[in-house]
Design an enzyme around this catalytic site. Structure first.
Site, PDB file in Angstrom:
ATOM      1  N   LYS A  54       9.679  -1.839   3.933  1.00 51.51           N
ATOM      2  CA  LYS A  54       8.582  -1.704   2.930  1.00 51.51           C
ATOM      3  C   LYS A  54       8.772  -1.934   1.650  1.00 51.51           C
ATOM      4  O   LYS A  54       8.143  -2.399   0.889  1.00 51.51           O
ATOM      5  CB  LYS A  54       7.885  -0.319   3.309  1.00 51.51           C
ATOM      6  CG  LYS A  54       6.561  -0.097   2.201  1.00 51.51           C
ATOM      7  CD  LYS A  54       6.132   1.104   2.808  1.00 51.51           C
ATOM      8  CE  LYS A  54       4.711   1.416   1.873  1.00 51.51           C
ATOM      9  NZ  LYS A  54       4.007   2.784   1.929  1.00 51.51           N
ATOM     10  N   GLU A  88       5.519   3.492 -10.660  1.00 55.08           N
ATOM     11  CA  GLU A  88       6.537   3.951  -9.798  1.00 55.08           C
ATOM     12  C   GLU A  88       7.702   2.789  -9.773  1.00 55.08           C
ATOM     13  O   GLU A  88       8.374   2.710  -8.886  1.00 55.08           O
ATOM     14  CB  GLU A  88       5.961   3.988  -8.397  1.00 55.08           C
ATOM     15  CG  GLU A  88       5.082   5.055  -8.102  1.00 55.08           C
ATOM     16  CD  GLU A  88       4.760   5.381  -6.631  1.00 55.08           C
ATOM     17  OE1 GLU A  88       4.753   6.307  -6.139  1.00 55.08           O
ATOM     18  OE2 GLU A  88       4.316   4.419  -6.075  1.00 55.08           O
ATOM     19  N   LEU A 100      -4.381   6.662  -1.397  1.00 55.74           N
ATOM     20  CA  LEU A 100      -4.030   6.864  -0.023  1.00 55.74           C
ATOM     21  C   LEU A 100      -4.275   8.140   0.479  1.00 55.74           C
ATOM     22  O   LEU A 100      -4.832   8.449   1.716  1.00 55.74           O
ATOM     23  CB  LEU A 100      -2.189   6.798  -0.188  1.00 55.74           C
ATOM     24  CG  LEU A 100      -1.560   6.702   1.162  1.00 55.74           C
ATOM     25  CD1 LEU A 100      -2.244   6.000   2.225  1.00 55.74           C
ATOM     26  CD2 LEU A 100       0.036   6.798   1.116  1.00 55.74           C
ATOM     27  N   GLY A 128      -1.627  15.256  -3.135  1.00 55.43           N
ATOM     28  CA  GLY A 128      -2.052  13.881  -3.881  1.00 55.43           C
ATOM     29  C   GLY A 128      -3.143  13.242  -3.287  1.00 55.43           C
ATOM     30  O   GLY A 128      -3.204  12.598  -2.345  1.00 55.43           O
ATOM     31  N   SER A 182      -1.044  -0.410  -5.909  1.00 60.60           N
ATOM     32  CA  SER A 182      -1.030   0.834  -6.509  1.00 60.60           C
ATOM     33  C   SER A 182      -0.445   0.656  -8.130  1.00 60.60           C
ATOM     34  O   SER A 182      -0.869   1.392  -8.915  1.00 60.60           O
ATOM     35  CB  SER A 182      -0.248   1.788  -5.989  1.00 60.60           C
ATOM     36  OG  SER A 182       1.137   1.228  -5.675  1.00 60.60           O
TER      37      SER A 182
END
Length: 307
Positions: free
Chosen positions: A182, A265, A11, A7, A253
């Site tokens: 998180k 997501e 990031l 990926g 993101s």
């Protein structure tokens, strides 16, 4: 140690950029234009308004990749199944894939394909933004923490590589509370910035936006408490707003996904809170509404009126 980063988005590219100097690293991604740019001109990275370039290998085809002891999974949730297949091809027989992804559910998908003995959890607060093919910006050098399971020696080895490259890193025996902590911060930031089309800092500038952050985070806290999760956050709302202010210029993101018309997501972030809330009997109306709004944004992307 051979390392594959599966990926090469924002990031994964920032991590690859740093690790490239002292490790044998390869980026694996489906974005052919990005891969070509890296292979032909190096990976450019903007850090503190200064541009640097490193030479780094990247590929869209994992079949020719040399076996690696560690794979770092940095794809979005929609690509986790693909990442699991890639990891199965490139990992050594005793290698480990560490997921640095947002939200809940990715470990289970990876474990179903690779086996629990080959999957580790990691949590990162690194911030990054893709500026174009072969070009990424560092938004914040936060710490990446690796679980001691399933391979203690690899956890310390990859943490040491991060340290040596200038990326803060740690190893922990209890990643669950970090994952949830998180998650709560992402719950309060990602969907709202994506819907409002604003950088993170805008959420702290108006009473209405701050109130929305408070509502969705408080719902998530109630779910975490019902699930028996001990959080690392003393005041989750205040600490989420502190992250908002510390990353004021960053595009979340999810906002980056919406601006590209890509899948988000939402299901593994706010959607995870809604599902856990339903399982535990905790109401989550604000998070449910954000899920529907982001889903609607995705579905109507081709019909969007230009700015």
């Amino acid at each position: 140690m051979n390392i594959a980063i599966i990926g090469a988005g924002a990031l994964g590219s920032v991590i690859g950029f740093h690790l490239a100097a002292g490790s044998n690293v390869i980026l694996i991604d489906l974005w052919a234009e990005h891969v070509h740019a890296i292979n032909s001109g190096g990976l450019r990275c903007l850090i503190d308004n200064k541009e640097r370039v490193v030479t780094l290998s990247a590929t869209t085809d994992p079949s020719g990749v040399e076996p690696v002891e560690v794979a770092l999974i940095t794809v979005k949730a929609a690509q986790t199944a693909w990442a699991a297949e890639v990891a199965a091809q490139v990992l050594t027989t005793d290698g480990v894939a560490y997921t640095l992804q947002n939200g809940l559910g990715n470990v289970e998908i990876l474990s179903a394909r690779l086996g629990k003995q080959h999957v580790g959890q990691a949590v990162t607060t690194l911030g990054a933004t893709i500026l174009g093919p072969g070009y990424v910006r560092v938004a914040g050098l936060g710490t990446t923490t690796f679980s001691i399971t399933p391979a203690l020696h690899l956890a310390y080895a990859i943490a040491d590589r991060f340290h040596a490259s200038g990326l803060p890193a740690a190893v922990s025996t209890d990643l669950n509370r970090m994952v949830w902590s998180k998650l709560l911060v992402n719950v309060g930031i990602n969907a709202l910035t994506a819907i409002l089309r604003v950088p993170n800092g805008a959420l702290a500038t108006t009473p209405t936006a701050r109130n929305l952050v408070r509502k969705v985070v408080e719902e998530a806290v109630a779910v975490a408490q019902a699930a028996g999760i001990t959080l690392n956050l003393t005041d989750p709302v205040a600490e989420t707003l502190a992250v908002v202010q510390a990353t004021a210029d960053n595009y979340s993101s999810m906002l980056q996904d919406v601006l590209r018309g890509a899948p988000t997501e939402i299901d593994t972030i706010n959607g995870a809170i809604v599902r856990e809330g339903a399982r535990l009997g905790v109401p989550t109306p604000c998070n449910a509404m954000l899920c529907e709004l982001v889903a609607a944004l995705e579905e109507t992307a081709p019909l969007r009126v230009p700015a």
